[in-house]
Write a protein that holds these residues in place. Structure first.
Motif, mmCIF file in Angstrom:
data_model
loop_
_atom_site.group_PDB
_atom_site.id
_atom_site.type_symbol
_atom_site.label_atom_id
_atom_site.label_comp_id
_atom_site.label_asym_id
_atom_site.label_seq_id
_atom_site.Cartn_x
_atom_site.Cartn_y
_atom_site.Cartn_z
ATOM 1 N N ILE A 293 0.815 -1.210 0.000
ATOM 2 C CA ILE A 293 0.000 0.000 0.000
ATOM 3 C C ILE A 293 0.853 1.266 0.000
ATOM 4 C CG2 ILE A 293 -0.238 0.045 2.518
ATOM 5 C CD1 ILE A 293 -2.884 1.112 -0.105
ATOM 6 N N PHE A 294 2.020 1.225 0.641
ATOM 7 C CA PHE A 294 2.877 2.411 0.704
ATOM 8 C C PHE A 294 3.455 2.738 -0.679
ATOM 9 C CE2 PHE A 294 2.744 0.777 5.000
ATOM 10 C CZ PHE A 294 2.551 1.927 5.741
ATOM 11 N N GLU A 295 3.739 1.729 -1.460
ATOM 12 C CA GLU A 295 4.206 1.960 -2.830
ATOM 13 C C GLU A 295 3.043 2.335 -3.740
ATOM 14 O OE1 GLU A 295 6.208 -1.579 -4.009
ATOM 15 O OE2 GLU A 295 7.813 -1.380 -2.516
ATOM 16 N N GLN A 296 1.894 1.665 -3.549
ATOM 17 C CA GLN A 296 0.746 1.911 -4.420
ATOM 18 C C GLN A 296 0.228 3.336 -4.287
ATOM 19 O OE1 GLN A 296 -0.199 -0.256 -6.599
ATOM 20 N NE2 GLN A 296 -2.044 0.738 -7.398
ATOM 21 N N MET A 297 0.261 3.875 -3.083
ATOM 22 C CA MET A 297 -0.239 5.228 -2.871
ATOM 23 C C MET A 297 0.588 6.266 -3.622
ATOM 24 S SD MET A 297 -2.996 5.106 -1.055
ATOM 25 C CE MET A 297 -3.192 6.788 -0.487
ATOM 26 N N ARG A 298 1.801 5.916 -3.962
ATOM 27 C CA ARG A 298 2.657 6.855 -4.708
ATOM 28 C C ARG A 298 2.331 6.883 -6.195
ATOM 29 N NH1 ARG A 298 5.462 5.862 -0.133
ATOM 30 N NH2 ARG A 298 6.895 7.503 0.552
ATOM 31 N N VAL A 299 1.661 5.860 -6.698
ATOM 32 C CA VAL A 299 1.412 5.776 -8.141
ATOM 33 C C VAL A 299 -0.060 5.935 -8.514
ATOM 34 C CG1 VAL A 299 3.458 4.345 -8.492
ATOM 35 C CG2 VAL A 299 1.246 3.238 -8.119
ATOM 36 N N ILE A 300 -0.948 5.996 -7.526
ATOM 37 C CA ILE A 300 -2.354 6.193 -7.867
ATOM 38 C C ILE A 300 -2.549 7.599 -8.423
ATOM 39 C CG2 ILE A 300 -3.186 4.561 -6.125
ATOM 40 C CD1 ILE A 300 -3.969 7.008 -4.406
ATOM 41 N N PRO A 301 -3.564 7.794 -9.247
ATOM 42 C CA PRO A 301 -3.772 9.137 -9.828
ATOM 43 C C PRO A 301 -4.241 10.136 -8.778
ATOM 44 C CG PRO A 301 -5.582 7.667 -10.413
ATOM 45 C CD PRO A 301 -4.536 6.812 -9.761
ATOM 46 N N SER A 302 -3.925 11.373 -8.985
ATOM 47 C CA SER A 302 -4.415 12.443 -8.116
ATOM 48 C C SER A 302 -5.821 12.849 -8.537
ATOM 49 C CB SER A 302 -3.488 13.660 -8.203
ATOM 50 O OG SER A 302 -2.197 13.324 -7.749
ATOM 51 N N ASP A 303 -6.580 13.397 -7.594
ATOM 52 C CA ASP A 303 -7.923 13.928 -7.850
ATOM 53 C C ASP A 303 -8.854 12.902 -8.485
ATOM 54 O OD1 ASP A 303 -7.241 16.486 -6.865
ATOM 55 O OD2 ASP A 303 -6.243 16.925 -8.762
ATOM 56 N N HIS A 304 -8.674 11.633 -8.116
ATOM 57 C CA HIS A 304 -9.503 10.564 -8.680
ATOM 58 C C HIS A 304 -10.483 10.010 -7.657
ATOM 59 C CE1 HIS A 304 -10.638 7.134 -11.136
ATOM 60 N NE2 HIS A 304 -10.277 6.299 -10.167
ATOM 61 N N TYR A 305 -10.055 9.900 -6.418
ATOM 62 C CA TYR A 305 -10.867 9.245 -5.390
ATOM 63 C C TYR A 305 -11.640 10.257 -4.547
ATOM 64 C CZ TYR A 305 -8.319 4.986 -6.515
ATOM 65 O OH TYR A 305 -7.796 3.903 -7.174
ATOM 66 N N ASP A 306 -12.913 9.892 -4.277
ATOM 67 C CA ASP A 306 -13.755 10.691 -3.381
ATOM 68 C C ASP A 306 -13.633 10.214 -1.937
ATOM 69 O OD1 ASP A 306 -15.369 12.217 -5.478
ATOM 70 O OD2 ASP A 306 -15.768 10.129 -6.054
ATOM 71 N N LEU A 307 -13.386 8.922 -1.759
ATOM 72 C CA LEU A 307 -13.317 8.314 -0.431
ATOM 73 C C LEU A 307 -12.159 7.332 -0.391
ATOM 74 C CD1 LEU A 307 -14.453 7.507 2.400
ATOM 75 C CD2 LEU A 307 -15.999 5.917 1.206
ATOM 76 N N MET A 308 -11.307 7.469 0.611
ATOM 77 C CA MET A 308 -10.210 6.531 0.830
ATOM 78 C C MET A 308 -10.356 5.906 2.225
ATOM 79 S SD MET A 308 -6.808 8.459 -0.607
ATOM 80 C CE MET A 308 -6.597 8.882 -2.341
ATOM 81 N N ILE A 309 -10.178 4.600 2.292
ATOM 82 C CA ILE A 309 -10.210 3.871 3.560
ATOM 83 C C ILE A 309 -8.825 3.270 3.767
ATOM 84 C CG2 ILE A 309 -11.294 1.986 4.847
ATOM 85 C CD1 ILE A 309 -13.648 2.418 2.631
ATOM 86 N N GLN A 326 4.989 5.491 13.629
ATOM 87 C CA GLN A 326 4.499 6.855 13.462
ATOM 88 C C GLN A 326 4.922 7.418 12.113
ATOM 89 O OE1 GLN A 326 5.398 9.462 16.773
ATOM 90 N NE2 GLN A 326 4.851 7.905 18.265
ATOM 91 N N LYS A 327 6.156 7.152 11.713
ATOM 92 C CA LYS A 327 6.639 7.629 10.412
ATOM 93 C C LYS A 327 5.853 6.978 9.281
ATOM 94 C CE LYS A 327 11.345 8.534 12.045
ATOM 95 N NZ LYS A 327 12.787 8.129 11.954
ATOM 96 N N ALA A 328 5.557 5.686 9.423
ATOM 97 C CA ALA A 328 4.818 4.982 8.382
ATOM 98 C C ALA A 328 3.384 5.505 8.276
ATOM 99 C CB ALA A 328 4.819 3.482 8.672
ATOM 100 N N TYR A 329 2.714 5.692 9.417
ATOM 101 C CA TYR A 329 1.353 6.237 9.393
ATOM 102 C C TYR A 329 1.352 7.644 8.790
ATOM 103 C CZ TYR A 329 -0.445 2.501 12.426
ATOM 104 O OH TYR A 329 -0.840 1.290 12.952
ATOM 105 N N LYS A 330 2.355 8.437 9.130
ATOM 106 C CA LYS A 330 2.429 9.797 8.592
ATOM 107 C C LYS A 330 2.603 9.761 7.075
ATOM 108 C CE LYS A 330 5.244 13.973 8.556
ATOM 109 N NZ LYS A 330 6.513 14.609 8.972
ATOM 110 N N ASP A 331 3.467 8.889 6.602
ATOM 111 C CA ASP A 331 3.723 8.790 5.162
ATOM 112 C C ASP A 331 2.467 8.370 4.420
ATOM 113 O OD1 ASP A 331 5.465 8.785 2.864
ATOM 114 O OD2 ASP A 331 5.488 6.604 2.964
ATOM 115 N N LEU A 332 1.784 7.359 4.939
ATOM 116 C CA LEU A 332 0.586 6.842 4.279
ATOM 117 C C LEU A 332 -0.507 7.905 4.210
ATOM 118 C CD1 LEU A 332 -0.888 4.374 3.086
ATOM 119 C CD2 LEU A 332 -1.588 3.786 5.423
ATOM 120 N N ASN A 333 -0.739 8.588 5.315
ATOM 121 C CA ASN A 333 -1.806 9.581 5.348
ATOM 122 C C ASN A 333 -1.440 10.840 4.567
ATOM 123 O OD1 ASN A 333 -4.192 8.729 7.229
ATOM 124 N ND2 ASN A 333 -2.335 7.966 8.237
#
Length: 408
Positions: A293-309, A326-333
């Protein structure tokens, strides 16, 4: 009964009913102790509690009963188990409400150290994380069998604690009054949560096979999912996604590191589509991706999703791992805040007990600063009521989360 004396000054938390005693608090030399029950006393001989000592456990002394007149023998275990089950009586009576999966024993929060028991329809899943529970597995199994008459019980050593407790990872099967070894893969067990249908294959899946601690939080995201393009990060077997689909999501992308979990998520989509608990075209709205998920979040398109879980697995097993988590949660969010649409909704969670709700909120503030966005907290979330928080044992509070709106 052996006497176990606590060092002067180390007894205060124990007198307040915290159940864990580490070796540094023991005044009695460990060479003088043996595995089993002990009467735990202050340095001046006052009774604290009865506890179970085991030098091979990473928590060598676990307190059980603070009632001096009630020695925690097998009848004590049977009574404690029965009382824990009775406290969930409303769940057993709620079959018309559409839920047949819930937790009936939540380890120390229910005064039963190292044992968790979940109901999945007609099956019980027992997860053991401490040697004391393993030593009492037969009374746990026989009591639950007598109380509930399940079709099947699985007893599993929690892989996260097997090494620390010097226990071998194993799964035992119990049916019709005896342990047995399955000759073939067992049939799936079907159950419901909030009117949606799921299946677990006995002996397969992560830990319990399904996480009922998120029950109320899954319902909480539905108002934000109608007509939304949804990202379900760390989706596991798709429970959040089913709620989004039921609410009328436009599309749902499931991301998880486990291919079997994602395949099971699609099974759940098909089951619920066939049973008409979600729209008949739901499968066409769903995509699955095996990924980090940490890698995938870097390649998903911007301004595409209305809701993220965002419901990542436990990133900190111990306090020592909290800083990295804490660093990982910060990066993901931060990545989610940067990529989501303006005005979009993020439901974010931590199931690491060492990351408290206040800490997660601070992490989100740091993430928002780095993402250059404003955040509105809409709801504060936690674990479901069948996972009670015992105030004398703050470690029982482990799941926290927020629903927030992102503004640019």
């Amino acid at each position: 009964m052996q006497i176990i004396t606590i060092k002067d000054g180390k007894e205060k938390q124990l007198l307040r009913h915290h159940p864990w005693v580490f070796s540094g608090a023991l005044h009695t030399p460990t060479s003088a102790l043996e595995t089993g029950l002990g009467r735990v006393e202050t340095h001046d001989g006052a009774f604290i509690a009865y506890g179970w000592y085991d030098q091979d456990s990473h928590i060598p002394l676990r307190l059980l009963s603070w009632n001096e007149a009630r020695i925690p023998d097998e009848s004590w275990w049977a009574q404690a188990i029965a009382e824990s089950v009775r406290r969930r009586s409303s769940f057993f009576q709620d079959k018309a409400g559409g839920t047949t999966t819930f937790r009936i024993i939540f380890s120390e929060a229910d005064m039963l150290p190292g044992v968790v028991v979940d109901v999945y329809g007609t099956m019980l899943r027992i997860i053991i994380s401490a040697r004391v529970a393993w030593d009492h597995r037969d009374i746990i199994v026989s009591t639950l069998d007598s109380l509930l008459k399940p079709s099947l019980m699985l007893i599993t050593i929690d892989s996260a604690f097997a090494g620390a407790e010097k226990l071998s990872e194993t799964t035992l099967y119990y049916q019709d009054g005896q342990y047995f070894t399955p000759a073939k893969r067992l049939d799936p067990i079907r159950f419901r949560e909030d009117g949606l249908y799921y299946e677990v294959i006995p002996g397969k899946g992560q830990k319990s096979g399904f996480y009922c601690d998120q029950r109320e939080n899954r319902k909480a995201i539905e108002p934000y999912a109608k007509d939304a393009v949804v990202l379900d990060g760390c989706s596991y077997t798709g429970a959040f996604s089913l709620h989004a689909l039921r609410a009328g999501a436009k599309s749902v992308d499931l991301f998880d590191s486990s291919d079997p979990a994602l395949r099971q998520a699609l099974v759940h989509v098909h089951i619920n589509q066939d049973l008409k608990t979600i729209a008949e075209d739901s499968r066409s709205k769903v995509t699955t991706t095996v990924c980090d998920i940490f890698e995938q979040m870097r390649v998903i398109p911007s301004d595409h999703y209305d809701l993220m879980i965002l419901d990542p697995p436990k990133l900190a097993q111990t306090k020592a791992q909290a800083e990295g988590a804490q660093k990982a949660y910060k990066d993901l969010n931060r990545l989610a805040m940067q990529k989501i649409k303006n005005g979009g909704i993020i439901a974010t969670f931590s199931c690491s007990a060492s990351i408290r709700s206040e800490q997660l909120r601070m992490i989100l503030a740091w993430s928002a600063k780095d993402a250059n966005v404003e955040i509105q907290i809409l709801k504060t979330l936690g674990q479901a009521e069948d996972h009670p928080i015992r105030l004398s044992f703050p470690e029982s509070e482990y799941l926290c989360g927020y629903i927030m709106r992102v503004l640019r």
